[in-house]
Design a protein around this motif. Structure first.
Motif, PDB file in Angstrom:
ATOM      1  N   ILE A   6       0.937  -1.389   0.225  1.00 45.91           N
ATOM      2  CA  ILE A   6      -0.479   0.060   0.046  1.00 45.91           C
ATOM      3  C   ILE A   6       1.468   1.644  -0.151  1.00 45.91           C
ATOM      4  O   ILE A   6       0.715   2.625  -1.190  1.00 45.91           O
ATOM      5  CB  ILE A   6      -0.633   0.080   0.943  1.00 45.91           C
ATOM      6  CG1 ILE A   6      -1.958  -1.276   1.464  1.00 45.91           C
ATOM      7  CG2 ILE A   6      -1.391   1.757   1.261  1.00 45.91           C
ATOM      8  CD1 ILE A   6      -2.792  -1.441   2.050  1.00 45.91           C
ATOM      9  N   ARG A   7       1.954   1.231   0.100  1.00 47.24           N
ATOM     10  CA  ARG A   7       2.702   2.630   0.602  1.00 47.24           C
ATOM     11  C   ARG A   7       3.365   2.673  -0.295  1.00 47.24           C
ATOM     12  O   ARG A   7       3.368   3.522  -0.692  1.00 47.24           O
ATOM     13  CB  ARG A   7       3.617   1.876   2.142  1.00 47.24           C
ATOM     14  CG  ARG A   7       4.714   3.934   2.281  1.00 47.24           C
ATOM     15  CD  ARG A   7       5.607   3.043   3.821  1.00 47.24           C
ATOM     16  NE  ARG A   7       6.240   2.751   3.520  1.00 47.24           N
ATOM     17  CZ  ARG A   7       6.849   1.610   3.412  1.00 47.24           C
ATOM     18  NH1 ARG A   7       4.951   0.477   4.987  1.00 47.24           N
ATOM     19  NH2 ARG A   7       7.513   0.300   3.497  1.00 47.24           N
ATOM     20  N   GLU A   8       3.582   1.567  -1.076  1.00 43.64           N
ATOM     21  CA  GLU A   8       4.861   1.586  -2.191  1.00 43.64           C
ATOM     22  C   GLU A   8       4.309   2.049  -3.226  1.00 43.64           C
ATOM     23  O   GLU A   8       4.128   3.049  -4.143  1.00 43.64           O
ATOM     24  CB  GLU A   8       5.361   0.495  -2.290  1.00 43.64           C
ATOM     25  CG  GLU A   8       6.668  -0.342  -1.830  1.00 43.64           C
ATOM     26  CD  GLU A   8       7.259  -1.330  -1.909  1.00 43.64           C
ATOM     27  OE1 GLU A   8       6.407  -2.237  -2.944  1.00 43.64           O
ATOM     28  OE2 GLU A   8       8.188  -1.945  -1.677  1.00 43.64           O
ATOM     29  N   LEU A   9       2.809   1.955  -3.641  1.00 42.24           N
ATOM     30  CA  LEU A   9       1.510   1.655  -4.618  1.00 42.24           C
ATOM     31  C   LEU A   9       1.983   3.983  -4.064  1.00 42.24           C
ATOM     32  O   LEU A   9       1.809   4.463  -4.771  1.00 42.24           O
ATOM     33  CB  LEU A   9       0.887   0.764  -4.835  1.00 42.24           C
ATOM     34  CG  LEU A   9      -0.337   1.065  -5.771  1.00 42.24           C
ATOM     35  CD1 LEU A   9       0.053   1.595  -7.214  1.00 42.24           C
ATOM     36  CD2 LEU A   9      -1.167   0.441  -5.726  1.00 42.24           C
ATOM     37  N   ARG A  10       1.131   3.841  -2.885  1.00 44.05           N
ATOM     38  CA  ARG A  10       0.448   5.268  -2.930  1.00 44.05           C
ATOM     39  C   ARG A  10       1.676   6.352  -2.971  1.00 44.05           C
ATOM     40  O   ARG A  10       1.705   7.272  -3.595  1.00 44.05           O
ATOM     41  CB  ARG A  10       0.131   5.153  -1.290  1.00 44.05           C
ATOM     42  CG  ARG A  10      -0.017   6.545  -0.762  1.00 44.05           C
ATOM     43  CD  ARG A  10      -0.454   7.209   0.502  1.00 44.05           C
ATOM     44  NE  ARG A  10       0.678   6.417   1.439  1.00 44.05           N
ATOM     45  CZ  ARG A  10       1.287   7.320   1.209  1.00 44.05           C
ATOM     46  NH1 ARG A  10       1.515   8.015   1.189  1.00 44.05           N
ATOM     47  NH2 ARG A  10       2.732   6.264   2.251  1.00 44.05           N
ATOM     48  N   THR A  11       3.030   5.604  -2.458  1.00 48.82           N
ATOM     49  CA  THR A  11       4.233   6.681  -2.796  1.00 48.82           C
ATOM     50  C   THR A  11       4.689   7.261  -4.305  1.00 48.82           C
ATOM     51  O   THR A  11       4.933   7.933  -5.259  1.00 48.82           O
ATOM     52  CB  THR A  11       5.989   6.485  -2.476  1.00 48.82           C
ATOM     53  OG1 THR A  11       5.007   6.397  -0.635  1.00 48.82           O
ATOM     54  CG2 THR A  11       6.722   7.336  -2.621  1.00 48.82           C
ATOM     55  N   LYS A  12       4.165   5.525  -5.424  1.00 47.10           N
ATOM     56  CA  LYS A  12       4.488   5.768  -6.781  1.00 47.10           C
ATOM     57  C   LYS A  12       3.318   6.827  -7.158  1.00 47.10           C
ATOM     58  O   LYS A  12       3.576   7.829  -8.420  1.00 47.10           O
ATOM     59  CB  LYS A  12       4.376   4.311  -7.348  1.00 47.10           C
ATOM     60  CG  LYS A  12       4.768   4.399  -8.947  1.00 47.10           C
ATOM     61  CD  LYS A  12       6.474   4.770  -9.021  1.00 47.10           C
ATOM     62  CE  LYS A  12       6.345   4.033 -10.108  1.00 47.10           C
ATOM     63  NZ  LYS A  12       7.708   4.443 -10.493  1.00 47.10           N
ATOM     64  N   LEU A  13       2.417   6.672  -7.112  1.00 41.14           N
ATOM     65  CA  LEU A  13       1.528   7.562  -7.211  1.00 41.14           C
ATOM     66  C   LEU A  13       1.405   9.017  -6.888  1.00 41.14           C
ATOM     67  O   LEU A  13       0.499   9.916  -7.586  1.00 41.14           O
ATOM     68  CB  LEU A  13      -0.235   7.200  -7.048  1.00 41.14           C
ATOM     69  CG  LEU A  13      -0.655   5.207  -8.148  1.00 41.14           C
ATOM     70  CD1 LEU A  13      -1.571   4.924  -7.293  1.00 41.14           C
ATOM     71  CD2 LEU A  13      -0.040   5.591  -9.662  1.00 41.14           C
TER      72      LEU A  13
END
Length: 209
Positions: A6-13
């Motif tokens: 969740i954290r990785e995807l949120r940051t990427k977006l």
């Protein structure tokens, strides 16, 4: 593992924890707990997170470390409240929980309300849904439709202000305006940016025998 994804995807977006929390209808601390695996995530909430980030929920259970491209159909999820809700605090949302989340393509929308009031007819009918952008009082122009909290009641009215006095006006002339002499007694929730009309069921006509 799920929290890390969740954290990785949120940051990427490029989405902040605060923005994701707003889309989910929770506070930022809850999102932080989710991302650090400090709080269990229910299946229904996981689906909400997947929708808010634009991926299939299966992504969170895969071993694939590659961050996927968001689904093109992803839309912002907006918390929906009801104007009949009992508001115990003097601030919104306080302890209020949204009754559901709905997707929208409108960028400048923070929440929505199901209206149970005939005061704004014919423009806003009883049962319609209004989408609201959180706004300060200084940004509101006289005559705009707003949602505000006054005397622990959520109200949808036209806004007029002169000095520190406020008038909340109804389009339906059968309903009296509300005069507020002290500004601090009124909390502006935001400005109505869209009205979504809910189709009314057709009444069946009974044939005479």
């Amino acid at each position: 593992m799920i929290g890390k994804k969740i954290r990785e995807l949120r940051t990427k977006l490029g989405i902040s924890q605060a923005e994701l929390a707003k889309r989910l209808g929770v506070d930022q601390t809850t999102v932080s707990y989710y991302e650090r695996d400090k709080r269990a995530i229910t299946i229904s909430m996981l689906y909400k997170i997947a929708g808010a980030l634009g991926v299939d929920v299966k992504y969170f259970f895969s071993d694939d470390e590659v961050i996927p491209i968001p689904l093109p159909t992803a839309r912002k999820l907006v918390p929906v409240y009801d104007t009949n809700m009992a508001v115990e605090s003097e601030t919104f949302p306080g302890s209020l929980e949204p009754i559901k989340l709905v997707p929208t393509d409108i960028v400048d929308v923070d929440c929505a309300f199901i209206v149970h009031d005939k005061g704004m007819e014919p423009e806003i009918r009883d049962g319609d849904v209004v989408f609201v952008k959180r706004t300060s009082i200084d940004e509101i122009q006289n005559g705009e439709i707003v949602v505000g909290l006054y005397m622990n009641v959520i109200r949808v009215k036209r806004f007029f202000k002169a000095d520190n006095d406020i008038m909340l006006l109804n389009d339906n002339t059968e309903y009296a305006p509300i005069f507020i002499e002290k500004l601090e007694r009124f909390q502006l929730i935001g400005k109505v940016v869209e009205i979504r009309r809910i189709p009314r069921p057709k009444k069946l006509r009974h044939r005479e025998q």
